[in-house]
Design an enzyme around this catalytic site. Sequence first.
Site, mmCIF file in Angstrom:
data_model
loop_
_atom_site.group_PDB
_atom_site.id
_atom_site.type_symbol
_atom_site.label_atom_id
_atom_site.label_comp_id
_atom_site.label_asym_id
_atom_site.label_seq_id
_atom_site.Cartn_x
_atom_site.Cartn_y
_atom_site.Cartn_z
ATOM 1 N N LYS A 83 36.133 41.020 38.032
ATOM 2 C CA LYS A 83 37.053 40.028 38.392
ATOM 3 C C LYS A 83 37.416 38.896 36.948
ATOM 4 C CE LYS A 83 37.843 37.443 42.570
ATOM 5 N NZ LYS A 83 37.189 36.700 43.854
HETATM 6 O O1 G3P Z 1 36.999 34.622 46.372
HETATM 7 C C1 G3P Z 1 38.383 34.264 46.267
HETATM 8 C C2 G3P Z 1 38.970 33.436 47.331
HETATM 9 O O2 G3P Z 1 38.809 34.114 48.430
HETATM 10 C C3 G3P Z 1 38.455 32.124 47.633
HETATM 11 O O3 G3P Z 1 38.739 31.402 48.673
HETATM 12 O O4 G3P Z 1 38.473 29.614 50.384
HETATM 13 O O5 G3P Z 1 37.688 29.278 48.110
HETATM 14 O O6 G3P Z 1 40.100 29.373 48.699
HETATM 15 P P1 G3P Z 1 38.558 29.852 48.931
#
Ligand code: G3P
Length: 215
Positions: A83
């Site tokens: 990633k």
């Molecule tokens: O892993 C990436 C993403 O899904 C993060 O989500 O909820 O931290 O905005 P969030």
Amino acid sequence: MKFFIDSANIDHIKEAASYGLLDGVTTNPSLVSKEGKNFRQLLDEIVKIVDGPISAEVVSTDYNGILKEAYELAKIHDNIVVKVPLIKEGIKAVKTLADEDIKTNVTLCFSPSQALLAAKAGASYISPFVGRLDDISHNGMELAKQIIQIYRNYNFKTQVLVASIRHPLHLVEAAMMGADVATMPFDVIEKLFKHPLTDIGLEKFLSDWHKSNQK
Ligand code: G3P
């Protein structure tokens, strides 16, 4: 449509995998840090639980540093997807990694032009963060829709992985627009099963059944 869990919590990953519907896992530095465990050890555990793409994020922000981390991560297991953040150095690294057949997930995507760069670099996945856009009064799902349209126009192979999902409706919208993957936190996966009419209906069926003295 593929379902990934967005988590580095082993219990949550195990539980979600036990339903038999889990296709992969995404992690990020914040999720890993929450677990208070060694990153490498966590990845070693996760690859044993889920036989599918496991995104592991680099923390370098320069081309050489990203590549160095990417090679180390990719060595861990064939299912590891590196990633990489959507910055200039990241996109350069993704191009190099794609030329070497190393799978990448380009993360922190907030615009269709960024998504176009990732596809041209040969990313395996692009991760638009829909919830974080919603948080600042932008329509996150509109971004996912634009990316899907652009990728279709040019037949890009990069898969659209809808990320930062906050509730089941995000998943439904992603599915309606034909997103390849949705990565969801454990609590959203749990919510997918729930409907009050299912609970009420089941309770009634079972109480009627018991009343009839069936053997
Ligand atoms: O892993 C990436 C993403 O899904 C993060 O989500 O909820 O931290 O905005 P969030």
